[in-house]
Motif scaffolding. Structure first.
Motif, PDB file in Angstrom:
ATOM      1  N   UNK A 148       0.840  -1.201   0.000  1.00 53.31           N
ATOM      2  CA  UNK A 148       0.000   0.000   0.000  1.00 53.31           C
ATOM      3  C   UNK A 148       0.877   1.254   0.000  1.00 53.31           C
ATOM      4  N   UNK A 149       0.319   2.410  -0.418  1.00 49.19           N
ATOM      5  CA  UNK A 149       1.065   3.672  -0.354  1.00 49.19           C
ATOM      6  C   UNK A 149       1.245   4.044   1.124  1.00 49.19           C
ATOM      7  N   UNK A 150       2.456   4.433   1.516  1.00 49.08           N
ATOM      8  CA  UNK A 150       2.666   4.673   2.959  1.00 49.08           C
ATOM      9  C   UNK A 150       3.381   5.991   3.214  1.00 49.08           C
ATOM     10  N   UNK A 151       3.462   6.318   4.516  1.00 46.08           N
ATOM     11  CA  UNK A 151       4.236   7.504   4.925  1.00 46.08           C
ATOM     12  C   UNK A 151       5.724   7.170   4.788  1.00 46.08           C
ATOM     13  N   UNK A 152       6.480   8.149   4.304  1.00 43.14           N
ATOM     14  CA  UNK A 152       7.933   7.949   4.173  1.00 43.14           C
ATOM     15  C   UNK A 152       8.511   7.795   5.568  1.00 43.14           C
ATOM     16  N   UNK A 153       9.319   6.714   5.788  1.00 46.68           N
ATOM     17  CA  UNK A 153       9.962   6.548   7.098  1.00 46.68           C
ATOM     18  C   UNK A 153      11.443   6.292   6.861  1.00 46.68           C
ATOM     19  N   UNK A 154      12.316   6.932   7.595  1.00 45.08           N
ATOM     20  CA  UNK A 154      13.758   6.672   7.382  1.00 45.08           C
ATOM     21  C   UNK A 154      14.117   5.320   7.987  1.00 45.08           C
ATOM     22  N   UNK A 155      13.558   5.085   9.196  1.00 39.75           N
ATOM     23  CA  UNK A 155      14.081   3.929   9.955  1.00 39.75           C
ATOM     24  C   UNK A 155      13.370   2.633   9.594  1.00 39.75           C
ATOM     25  N   UNK A 156      12.424   2.652   8.689  1.00 38.59           N
ATOM     26  CA  UNK A 156      11.626   1.442   8.446  1.00 38.59           C
ATOM     27  C   UNK A 156      12.488   0.256   8.062  1.00 38.59           C
ATOM     28  N   UNK A 157      12.149  -0.941   8.592  1.00 38.08           N
ATOM     29  CA  UNK A 157      12.956  -2.094   8.149  1.00 38.08           C
ATOM     30  C   UNK A 157      12.205  -2.834   7.047  1.00 38.08           C
ATOM     31  N   UNK A 158      12.995  -3.512   6.240  1.00 42.85           N
ATOM     32  CA  UNK A 158      12.444  -4.182   5.056  1.00 42.85           C
ATOM     33  C   UNK A 158      12.105  -5.616   5.423  1.00 42.85           C
ATOM     34  N   UNK A 159      10.949  -6.138   4.994  1.00 42.99           N
ATOM     35  CA  UNK A 159      10.653  -7.545   5.286  1.00 42.99           C
ATOM     36  C   UNK A 159      11.525  -8.470   4.459  1.00 42.99           C
ATOM     37  N   UNK A 160      11.783  -9.661   5.020  1.00 45.36           N
ATOM     38  CA  UNK A 160      12.554 -10.657   4.266  1.00 45.36           C
ATOM     39  C   UNK A 160      11.750 -11.120   3.066  1.00 45.36           C
ATOM     40  N   UNK A 161      12.477 -11.317   1.986  1.00 48.44           N
ATOM     41  CA  UNK A 161      11.805 -11.748   0.761  1.00 48.44           C
ATOM     42  C   UNK A 161      11.258 -13.152   0.910  1.00 48.44           C
ATOM     43  N   UNK A 162      12.042 -14.030   1.545  1.00 45.92           N
ATOM     44  CA  UNK A 162      11.511 -15.366   1.892  1.00 45.92           C
ATOM     45  C   UNK A 162      11.415 -15.374   3.421  1.00 45.92           C
ATOM     46  N   UNK A 163      10.182 -15.369   3.949  1.00 49.70           N
ATOM     47  CA  UNK A 163       9.983 -15.046   5.363  1.00 49.70           C
ATOM     48  C   UNK A 163      10.583 -16.054   6.337  1.00 49.70           C
ATOM     49  N   UNK A 164      10.651 -17.327   5.988  1.00 49.98           N
ATOM     50  CA  UNK A 164      11.272 -18.254   6.957  1.00 49.98           C
ATOM     51  C   UNK A 164      11.676 -19.544   6.259  1.00 49.98           C
ATOM     52  N   UNK A 165      12.428 -20.368   7.023  1.00 48.46           N
ATOM     53  CA  UNK A 165      13.127 -21.497   6.388  1.00 48.46           C
ATOM     54  C   UNK A 165      12.182 -22.529   5.794  1.00 48.46           C
ATOM     55  N   UNK A 166      10.965 -22.651   6.343  1.00 47.93           N
ATOM     56  CA  UNK A 166      10.049 -23.650   5.774  1.00 47.93           C
ATOM     57  C   UNK A 166       9.735 -23.328   4.319  1.00 47.93           C
ATOM     58  N   UNK A 167       9.733 -22.031   3.969  1.00 49.44           N
ATOM     59  CA  UNK A 167       9.491 -21.683   2.557  1.00 49.44           C
ATOM     60  C   UNK A 167      10.647 -22.182   1.678  1.00 49.44           C
ATOM     61  N   UNK A 168      11.860 -22.088   2.212  1.00 53.42           N
ATOM     62  CA  UNK A 168      13.006 -22.619   1.441  1.00 53.42           C
ATOM     63  C   UNK A 168      12.833 -24.125   1.245  1.00 53.42           C
ATOM     64  N   UNK A 169      12.436 -24.810   2.323  1.00 56.35           N
ATOM     65  CA  UNK A 169      12.230 -26.269   2.219  1.00 56.35           C
ATOM     66  C   UNK A 169      11.174 -26.575   1.168  1.00 56.35           C
ATOM     67  N   UNK A 170      10.098 -25.795   1.191  1.00 60.83           N
ATOM     68  CA  UNK A 170       9.023 -26.025   0.215  1.00 60.83           C
ATOM     69  C   UNK A 170       9.509 -25.818  -1.201  1.00 60.83           C
ATOM     70  N   UNK A 171      10.332 -24.769  -1.388  1.00 66.37           N
ATOM     71  CA  UNK A 171      10.890 -24.510  -2.725  1.00 66.37           C
ATOM     72  C   UNK A 171      11.767 -25.665  -3.174  1.00 66.37           C
ATOM     73  N   UNK A 172      12.540 -26.207  -2.234  1.00 68.94           N
ATOM     74  CA  UNK A 172      13.422 -27.329  -2.576  1.00 68.94           C
ATOM     75  C   UNK A 172      12.586 -28.516  -3.036  1.00 68.94           C
ATOM     76  N   UNK A 173      11.511 -28.808  -2.290  1.00 71.48           N
ATOM     77  CA  UNK A 173      10.627 -29.927  -2.685  1.00 71.48           C
ATOM     78  C   UNK A 173      10.075 -29.650  -4.084  1.00 71.48           C
ATOM     79  N   UNK A 174       9.632 -28.430  -4.298  1.00 75.68           N
ATOM     80  CA  UNK A 174       9.025 -28.083  -5.594  1.00 75.68           C
ATOM     81  C   UNK A 174      10.045 -28.244  -6.721  1.00 75.68           C
TER      82      UNK A 174
END
Ligand SMILES: CCN(CC)CCN(C[C@]12C[C@](c3ccc(C(F)(F)F)cc3)(C1)C2)C(=O)Cn1c(SCc2ccc(F)cc2)nc(=O)c2c1C=CC2
Length: 403
Positions: free
Chosen positions: A40-66
């Motif tokens: 969504x469009x948001x307020x500009x923040x200097x300190x904002x942190x960026x979310x991980x592109x792959x949020x956690x290791x189970x997603x990596x495992x799923x990708x490996x299976x796929x």
């Protein structure tokens, strides 16, 4: 670090006028609920942190299976290659927009999940859209999770090891669902058609949740997050809603348009037509924009798309020269050139150029069919394929002349 190599890899920041925020919503905790990442469009923040592109290791495992790669080696490779990539959006940033936002519901492809199309979704959000990137629970995602209530015995046994995604309440136990490969001898159409119907229902469920949020109704997010959902009250333009998706997600767009008239138009990125029952084609009345890569399509797929063509309804198709199927998900930005070309994550065309063409053509189509009063009509020529890297229609020659 894997992605700090010389040619400064990474997902390009959005080019639109607004800074982009993103946050995750899961309601309710079961697989019958809705789960999406909101951009969504948001307020500009200097300190904002960026979310991980792959949020956690189970997603990596799923990708490996796929990918049919052994989980242990793949986790190290993926972690090294992609582990530290960030999404070009500010996690849980406060929403901010001067006028009501048109809405997009986005559907991912086979083996993907909600976070892998941030270059598309963030670009739309930076141009004033609210985008819900759905995570499907039809077993077509590499991995997805939900929760179940703890049993009394478990409650008595005391707290479990920290789950990878913090639930809001500590009586919930995380449950992972992984990609379900076709069993030998199974009819691909039957499995995929059932899945595409569930996927469309999940897109409608996400839309219903957005309507509730816009009405200011209480949001019981199962995930622990700082985001204040009440700030989204009365911010959405719920007459201007589009469905967008990649590959299996493109088929989901067509199924969703057929089932839900609130979707005013659809954009199918490299659509995979196999899951669709052509009986629904006459029921789809909304305009659809097909944006194709040069390498993915075959005569059968294109001839199915042509069957969707009906008099009087705006159906447009363009093909991006030198693009491949993976030119639409974020992966296309995340490896060097030669690995990318070897793994078919990159085509001949510069990934950023391909993504730009696809996003700008999409914005022009959305302006035209949602009746937006922005300046996206500057890219109208792209809808007609008027660019050195585009061609109108398809590069695939159909054998029969009955198109
Ligand atoms: C052998 C597996 N076999 C399964 C049926 C075919 C696998 N495959 C080709 C792939 C996906 C590929 C990929 C990913 C990711 C890396 C990585 F290394 F970078 F991680 C590499 C290489 C492997 C390119 C596709 O399925 C293509 N495809 C996709 S790809 C969507 C996707 C999936 C995972 C992502 F991380 C990002 C995007 N979505 C669809 O809806 C459809 C199709 C085909 C028909 C319908």
């Amino acid at each position: 670090m894997g992605n700090q190599c010389s040619n400064n890899l990474g997902i390009p920041p959005a080019k639109g006028p607004y800074p982009v925020g993103c946050t995750d919503l899961m309601v309710d905790h079961t697989t019958k609920g809705t789960f999406f990442r909101l951009y969504y469009p948001c307020q500009k923040r200097e300190t904002g942190d960026r979310p991980d592109w792959i949020p956690c290791r189970e997603y990596f495992n799923g990708l490996a299976d796929f990918m049919k790669i052994n989980r242990s080696i793949s986790e190290k490779i993926f972690n090294y290659l992609f582990g530290s990539f960030k999404i070009p959006a500010d996690l849980d940033a406060p929403f901010k927009s001067h006028d009501k936002c048109p809405v997009v519901v986005f559907s991912h492809g086979l083996g993907a999940f909600r976070t892998l199309y941030s270059a598309v979704c963030a670009e739309m959000a930076s141009n004033g859209f609210i985008v819900a990137s759905v995570e499907h629970r039809d077993q077509s995602a590499s991995a997805t999770f939900s929760y179940r209530e703890m049993s009394d015995a478990e409650k008595a046994a005391g707290p479990l090891p920290k789950p990878s995604s913090l639930p809001a309440s500590d009586t919930l136990v995380e449950e992972w669902m992984y990609y379900r490969a076709l069993v030998h001898g199974e009819s691909e159409f039957e499995v995929r058609n059932k899945q595409v119907q569930q996927r469309a229902a999940e897109c409608v469920r996400a839309l219903d949740k957005l309507f509730e949020i816009n009405a200011g109704m209480q949001v019981d997010n199962v995930l622990k997050s700082q985001f204040d959902w009440t700030t989204l009250e009365n911010t959405m333009d719920l007459c201007r809603i589009a469905a967008v998706g990649h590959s299996f997600g493109g088929a989901t767009v067509i199924q969703s348009l057929c089932q839900e008239v609130r979707f005013k138009c659809g954009i199918a990125l490299d659509v995979w037509m196999t899951p669709l029952d052509e009986e629904i084609f006459p029921k789809v009345k909304q305009p659809i924009f097909f944006i194709n890569s040069e390498k993915f399509h075959w005569a059968g797929n294109i001839s199915q798309i042509k069957k969707l063509d009906s008099a009087g309804i705006q159906r447009k198709m363009i093909t991006i020269r030198g693009a491949v199927h993976q030119s639409f998900p974020d992966f296309t930005f995340l490896t060097g050139n030669w690995i990318g070309k070897m793994m078919k994550l990159k085509g001949e065309i510069d990934p950023a150029v391909a993504m730009d063409l696809s996003n700008r053509a999409s914005l022009a189509f959305l302006q035209r069919h949602l009746g937006l009063n922005k300046d996206f009509n500057q890219w109208d020529p792209l809808i007609e394929g008027k660019d050195g890297n585009l061609m109108p229609g398809t590069n695939i020659t159909l054998l029969q002349s009955s198109i």
